[in-house]
Enzyme design. Structure first.
Site, PDB file in Angstrom:
ATOM      1  N   ASP A 122      -9.698   1.477  -2.633  1.00  0.00           N
ATOM      2  CA  ASP A 122      -8.598   1.315  -2.002  1.00  0.00           C
ATOM      3  C   ASP A 122      -7.778   2.669  -1.526  1.00  0.00           C
ATOM      4  O   ASP A 122      -6.554   3.006  -1.104  1.00  0.00           O
ATOM      5  CB  ASP A 122      -7.344   0.959  -3.058  1.00  0.00           C
ATOM      6  CG  ASP A 122      -7.521   1.838  -4.229  1.00  0.00           C
ATOM      7  OD1 ASP A 122      -7.999   2.984  -4.256  1.00  0.00           O
ATOM      8  OD2 ASP A 122      -6.882   1.403  -5.399  1.00  0.00           O
ATOM      9  N   GLU A 174     -15.242  -3.275  -5.655  1.00  0.00           N
ATOM     10  CA  GLU A 174     -14.103  -3.132  -6.805  1.00  0.00           C
ATOM     11  C   GLU A 174     -12.878  -3.968  -5.995  1.00  0.00           C
ATOM     12  O   GLU A 174     -11.711  -3.205  -5.361  1.00  0.00           O
ATOM     13  CB  GLU A 174     -13.615  -1.865  -6.940  1.00  0.00           C
ATOM     14  CG  GLU A 174     -12.883  -1.555  -8.066  1.00  0.00           C
ATOM     15  CD  GLU A 174     -12.298  -0.377  -8.407  1.00  0.00           C
ATOM     16  OE1 GLU A 174     -11.370   0.343  -7.775  1.00  0.00           O
ATOM     17  OE2 GLU A 174     -12.949   0.567  -9.193  1.00  0.00           O
ATOM     18  N   GLU A 185      -2.274   2.846  -1.901  1.00  0.00           N
ATOM     19  CA  GLU A 185      -3.495   2.031  -2.470  1.00  0.00           C
ATOM     20  C   GLU A 185      -3.452   0.811  -2.409  1.00  0.00           C
ATOM     21  O   GLU A 185      -4.413  -0.242  -1.983  1.00  0.00           O
ATOM     22  CB  GLU A 185      -3.985   2.618  -3.865  1.00  0.00           C
ATOM     23  CG  GLU A 185      -4.861   3.956  -3.703  1.00  0.00           C
ATOM     24  CD  GLU A 185      -3.683   5.019  -3.725  1.00  0.00           C
ATOM     25  OE1 GLU A 185      -2.534   4.745  -3.812  1.00  0.00           O
ATOM     26  OE2 GLU A 185      -4.073   6.331  -3.739  1.00  0.00           O
ATOM     27  N   HIS A 231      -2.724  13.153 -10.499  1.00  0.00           N
ATOM     28  CA  HIS A 231      -2.795  13.254  -9.260  1.00  0.00           C
ATOM     29  C   HIS A 231      -2.129  12.548  -8.343  1.00  0.00           C
ATOM     30  O   HIS A 231      -2.174  12.816  -7.294  1.00  0.00           O
ATOM     31  CB  HIS A 231      -4.228  13.435  -8.823  1.00  0.00           C
ATOM     32  CG  HIS A 231      -4.934  12.194  -8.907  1.00  0.00           C
ATOM     33  ND1 HIS A 231      -5.480  11.287  -9.945  1.00  0.00           N
ATOM     34  CD2 HIS A 231      -5.365  11.193  -7.701  1.00  0.00           C
ATOM     35  CE1 HIS A 231      -5.869  10.243  -9.413  1.00  0.00           C
ATOM     36  NE2 HIS A 231      -5.798  10.015  -8.118  1.00  0.00           N
ATOM     37  N   ARG A 277      -0.313  10.163  -5.903  1.00  0.00           N
ATOM     38  CA  ARG A 277       0.820  10.317  -4.671  1.00  0.00           C
ATOM     39  C   ARG A 277       2.206   9.625  -5.029  1.00  0.00           C
ATOM     40  O   ARG A 277       3.263  10.465  -4.850  1.00  0.00           O
ATOM     41  CB  ARG A 277       0.624   9.821  -3.218  1.00  0.00           C
ATOM     42  CG  ARG A 277      -0.262  10.520  -2.458  1.00  0.00           C
ATOM     43  CD  ARG A 277      -0.791  10.014  -1.320  1.00  0.00           C
ATOM     44  NE  ARG A 277      -1.683  10.925  -0.788  1.00  0.00           N
ATOM     45  CZ  ARG A 277      -1.766  11.748   0.317  1.00  0.00           C
ATOM     46  NH1 ARG A 277      -1.062  12.055   0.882  1.00  0.00           N
ATOM     47  NH2 ARG A 277      -2.996  12.302   0.739  1.00  0.00           N
ATOM     48  N   HIS A 304      -6.578  18.529 -10.175  1.00  0.00           N
ATOM     49  CA  HIS A 304      -7.426  17.929  -8.899  1.00  0.00           C
ATOM     50  C   HIS A 304      -7.023  18.850  -7.893  1.00  0.00           C
ATOM     51  O   HIS A 304      -5.972  20.133  -8.235  1.00  0.00           O
ATOM     52  CB  HIS A 304      -6.387  16.836  -8.709  1.00  0.00           C
ATOM     53  CG  HIS A 304      -6.720  15.962  -7.500  1.00  0.00           C
ATOM     54  ND1 HIS A 304      -6.562  16.522  -6.126  1.00  0.00           N
ATOM     55  CD2 HIS A 304      -7.213  14.586  -7.231  1.00  0.00           C
ATOM     56  CE1 HIS A 304      -7.081  15.515  -5.324  1.00  0.00           C
ATOM     57  NE2 HIS A 304      -7.527  14.650  -6.135  1.00  0.00           N
TER      58      HIS A 304
HETATM   59  C1  UD1 Z   1      -7.217  10.263  -2.788  1.00  0.00           C
HETATM   60  C2  UD1 Z   1      -6.840   8.930  -2.746  1.00  0.00           C
HETATM   61  C3  UD1 Z   1      -6.384   8.235  -3.968  1.00  0.00           C
HETATM   62  C4  UD1 Z   1      -7.441   8.560  -5.047  1.00  0.00           C
HETATM   63  C5  UD1 Z   1      -7.677   9.991  -5.051  1.00  0.00           C
HETATM   64  C6  UD1 Z   1      -8.815  10.365  -6.096  1.00  0.00           C
HETATM   65  C7  UD1 Z   1      -5.783   8.114  -0.379  1.00  0.00           C
HETATM   66  C8  UD1 Z   1      -4.686   7.964   0.140  1.00  0.00           C
HETATM   67  N1  UD1 Z   1      -5.763   8.776  -1.785  1.00  0.00           N
HETATM   68  O1  UD1 Z   1      -5.962  10.892  -2.981  1.00  0.00           O
HETATM   69  O2  UD1 Z   1      -6.329   7.015  -3.887  1.00  0.00           O
HETATM   70  O3  UD1 Z   1      -7.184   8.230  -6.279  1.00  0.00           O
HETATM   71  O4  UD1 Z   1      -8.115  10.516  -3.566  1.00  0.00           O
HETATM   72  O5  UD1 Z   1      -8.877  11.688  -6.281  1.00  0.00           O
HETATM   73  O6  UD1 Z   1      -7.118   7.736   0.208  1.00  0.00           O
HETATM   74  N2  UD1 Z   1      -8.610  18.562  -1.757  1.00  0.00           N
HETATM   75  C9  UD1 Z   1      -9.517  19.580  -1.698  1.00  0.00           C
HETATM   76  N3  UD1 Z   1     -10.799  19.575  -2.057  1.00  0.00           N
HETATM   77  C10 UD1 Z   1     -11.341  18.377  -2.353  1.00  0.00           C
HETATM   78  C11 UD1 Z   1     -10.389  17.205  -2.506  1.00  0.00           C
HETATM   79  C12 UD1 Z   1      -8.907  17.357  -2.176  1.00  0.00           C
HETATM   80  O7  UD1 Z   1      -9.039  20.861  -1.296  1.00  0.00           O
HETATM   81  O8  UD1 Z   1     -12.502  18.063  -2.852  1.00  0.00           O
HETATM   82  C13 UD1 Z   1      -7.119  18.682  -1.671  1.00  0.00           C
HETATM   83  C14 UD1 Z   1      -7.011  18.950   0.201  1.00  0.00           C
HETATM   84  O9  UD1 Z   1      -5.857  19.819   0.322  1.00  0.00           O
HETATM   85  C15 UD1 Z   1      -6.251  17.435   0.503  1.00  0.00           C
HETATM   86  C16 UD1 Z   1      -5.640  17.160  -0.868  1.00  0.00           C
HETATM   87  O10 UD1 Z   1      -6.549  17.570  -1.966  1.00  0.00           O
HETATM   88  O11 UD1 Z   1      -5.469  17.539   1.403  1.00  0.00           O
HETATM   89  C17 UD1 Z   1      -5.320  15.737  -1.051  1.00  0.00           C
HETATM   90  O12 UD1 Z   1      -6.522  14.873  -0.815  1.00  0.00           O
HETATM   91  P1  UD1 Z   1      -6.195  13.357  -0.364  1.00  0.00           P
HETATM   92  O13 UD1 Z   1      -7.636  12.528  -0.185  1.00  0.00           O
HETATM   93  O14 UD1 Z   1      -5.376  13.309   0.756  1.00  0.00           O
HETATM   94  O15 UD1 Z   1      -5.253  12.580  -1.537  1.00  0.00           O
HETATM   95  P2  UD1 Z   1      -5.573  12.724  -3.007  1.00  0.00           P
HETATM   96  O16 UD1 Z   1      -4.218  12.851  -3.735  1.00  0.00           O
HETATM   97  O17 UD1 Z   1      -7.003  13.222  -3.342  1.00  0.00           O
HETATM   98  N1  UDP Z   2     -13.458  12.788 -12.590  1.00  0.00           N
HETATM   99  C1  UDP Z   2     -14.206  13.900 -12.623  1.00  0.00           C
HETATM  100  N2  UDP Z   2     -13.806  15.084 -12.824  1.00  0.00           N
HETATM  101  C2  UDP Z   2     -12.457  15.563 -12.963  1.00  0.00           C
HETATM  102  C3  UDP Z   2     -11.736  14.229 -12.945  1.00  0.00           C
HETATM  103  C4  UDP Z   2     -12.142  12.934 -12.840  1.00  0.00           C
HETATM  104  O1  UDP Z   2     -15.578  13.770 -12.352  1.00  0.00           O
HETATM  105  O2  UDP Z   2     -12.316  16.405 -13.029  1.00  0.00           O
HETATM  106  C5  UDP Z   2     -13.952  11.504 -12.593  1.00  0.00           C
HETATM  107  C6  UDP Z   2     -13.651  10.307 -13.585  1.00  0.00           C
HETATM  108  O3  UDP Z   2     -14.659  10.513 -14.416  1.00  0.00           O
HETATM  109  C7  UDP Z   2     -13.524   9.133 -12.847  1.00  0.00           C
HETATM  110  C8  UDP Z   2     -13.058   9.633 -11.383  1.00  0.00           C
HETATM  111  O4  UDP Z   2     -13.342  11.124 -11.355  1.00  0.00           O
HETATM  112  O5  UDP Z   2     -14.762   8.711 -12.496  1.00  0.00           O
HETATM  113  C9  UDP Z   2     -11.815   9.233 -11.235  1.00  0.00           C
HETATM  114  O6  UDP Z   2     -11.358   9.975 -10.032  1.00  0.00           O
HETATM  115  P1  UDP Z   2      -9.908  10.248  -9.774  1.00  0.00           P
HETATM  116  O7  UDP Z   2      -9.045  10.349 -10.914  1.00  0.00           O
HETATM  117  O8  UDP Z   2      -9.833  11.352  -8.745  1.00  0.00           O
HETATM  118  O9  UDP Z   2      -9.425   8.978  -8.889  1.00  0.00           O
HETATM  119  P2  UDP Z   2      -8.826   7.476  -9.333  1.00  0.00           P
HETATM  120  O10 UDP Z   2      -9.910   6.621 -10.193  1.00  0.00           O
HETATM  121  O11 UDP Z   2      -7.299   7.496  -9.725  1.00  0.00           O
HETATM  122  O12 UDP Z   2      -8.898   6.667  -7.935  1.00  0.00           O
END
Ligand code: UD1
Ligand code: UDP
Length: 383
Positions: free
Chosen positions: A98, A120, A134, A210, A212, A243
């Site tokens: 999602d 999923e 999502e 983490h 939104r 995160h």
């Molecule tokens: C995204 C997904 C959310 C999922 C989450 C898992 C969307 C809208 N949201 O949210 O469904 O639960 O991922 O973690 O698709 N960043 C880094 N390095 C990384 C990853 C992220 O620096 O490796 C930072 C960046 O500044 C980025 C911010 O995190 O802009 C947010 O990342 P983003 O993918 O927009 O949103 P998530 O909250 O991670």
């Molecule tokens: N996870 C990880 N390292 C971390 C936090 C989470 O490997 O520091 C793994 C966790 O075991 C799970 C997945 O990331 O498999 C969940 O991701 P996240 O919580 O970012 O997203 P969501 O599941 O809420 O979409």
């Protein structure tokens, strides 16, 4: 018959964890030509997963930017994936869950008239704003997809309510396939502090947060409750891999820095996370994936959200909704930290989300759909 060209498309950490075992299963089997495209909506957190599973993408759109907006992610993914699909022309595109990558991947495939499989599928809260964005992403992908791989019976029932009944398969969740390859007895953590925690005499509470829809007041309430828990219970060691989102980093450090038993650490690699989860006392999280993994490892979970699209483990008694208010979160945690019976009632392993064979079922279903197999896969029966 020529091999079926199947392209997996993903971009964030959880999608990668749940798609990597499937991409590897497809590449092992002769019926398929497996292709992999990453948007890199996440960069470091995605690369860590690719490294653990030794998966090399064929295409990498590298779209991530700091504090990216939903529109920037979606538009960059849409344009980037269009180019990849025009070059590669797969027979089927597989997207997961999602995220914005998921939605853009499905939409780009639809525009190219390429069939879509949704891994999923069928998770719902029926609240458009939570989880945001999502819930709408997965509904829109559900409307586009031709094949729907549902982890549980309840997910399949949700699709049936939306009149989606063809191309639906009950497979279990691929995260349980992933979990079976990562947890080992004598694991050594790269994050050294985790090698020195006393998992027997102390109570290690594993936290992630983490989402939104929790930005702002909910996250502040959650952080306040976490600090109170560490203050009130000297046996608690709180481990929170934060995160990389700057929004999350800011609030976590503001509320939780400077406490001797609160450990704010960098995101863990997936094998470290699974092994920490296997050793901890309690999980507190707003993550989707952790709600599926922790019950399989027999760990109680307090969900830091108002609702969940994963009711199966709540029904099984191992997950409770704690909400996003300081007082409610604190009192549920206090109960699990002080009442042995309440803890024991939640700390039993259940597997409503999978049996470790979801990837095989999904690959079988695709082969059957394309006429490369005479029988559909047997259903996952554990939900
Ligand atoms: C995204 C997904 C959310 C999922 C989450 C898992 C969307 C809208 N949201 O949210 O469904 O639960 O991922 O973690 O698709 N960043 C880094 N390095 C990384 C990853 C992220 O620096 O490796 C930072 C960046 O500044 C980025 C911010 O995190 O802009 C947010 O990342 P983003 O993918 O927009 O949103 P998530 O909250 O991670
Ligand atoms: N996870 C990880 N390292 C971390 C936090 C989470 O490997 O520091 C793994 C966790 O075991 C799970 C997945 O990331 O498999 C969940 O991701 P996240 O919580 O970012 O997203 P969501 O599941 O809420 O979409």
């Amino acid at each position: 018959m020529s091999a079926i060209r199947v392209m997996t498309v993903f971009g964030t950490r959880p999608e990668a964890i749940k798609m990597a075992p499937l991409a590897l299963e497809l590449s092992r089997r002769p019926e398929f030509e497996a292709l992999c495209c990453v948007t890199a909506q996440h960069r470091e957190m995605l690369d860590s997963v690719l490294e653990i599973f030794r998966l090399k993408p064929d295409f990498d759109l590298n779209i991530m930017e700091p504090r990216q907006t939903l529109s920037s992610i979606t538009s960059k993914c849409l344009l980037g994936i269009e180019g990849v699909l025009q070059t590669a022309r797969p027979d089927l595109v597989l997207v997961h869950g999602d995220t914005s990558t998921t939605f853009a991947g499905a939409l780009a495939s639809f525009y190219q008239k390429i069939p879509v499989g949704h891994v999923e599928a069928g998770l719902r809260t029926y609240d458009k704003w939570s989880p945001f964005p999502e819930e709408m992403n997965r509904k829109m992908v559900g409307a586009i997809a031709d094949l729907h791989f549902c982890p549980t019976r309840a997910n399949r029932d949700n699709l049936a309510r939306e009149n989606i009944t063809s191309g639906v398969f009950l497979t279990g969740n691929t995260v349980i396939d992933a979990l079976q390859t990562t947890v080992v007895k004598d694991f050594t953590f790269a994050e050294d502090i985790l090698n020195h925690l006393d998992y027997v005499n102390q109570k290690v509470v594993l936290v992630t947060c983490h989402r939104r829809e929790n930005y702002g007041r909910p996250m502040e309430q959650i952080m306040t409750a976490l600090r109170r828990i560490a203050d009130a219970f000297p046996q608690v060691e709180l481990v929170y891999p934060v995160h990389l989102s700057p929004v999350v980093q800011e609030v976590a450090h503001k509320y939780l820095d400077g406490h001797p038993r609160i450990h704010l650490i960098a995101p863990l690699s997936v094998d470290e996370m699974h092994n920490l989860m296997a050793r901890c006392y309690l999980v507190m999280t707003d993550s989707g994936g952790l709600q599926e993994e922790a019950p399989a490892l027999g760990k109680p979970v307090l969900v830091l959200r108002r609702e969940t699209e994963r009711p199966e483990a709540v029904r099984a008694g191992t997950v409770r909704l704690a909400g996003v208010e300081n007082e409610a979160i604190f009192s549920l945690a206090r109960e699990l930290l002080t009442d042995r019976d309440a803890y024991a009632a939640m700390a039993h392993a259940v597997n409503p989300y999978g049996d470790g064979h979801a990837c095989r079922r999904i690959a079988d279903a695709i082969a059957w759909h394309f006429g490369a197999r005479s029988e559909p896969p047997e259903e996952f029966s554990g939900s």
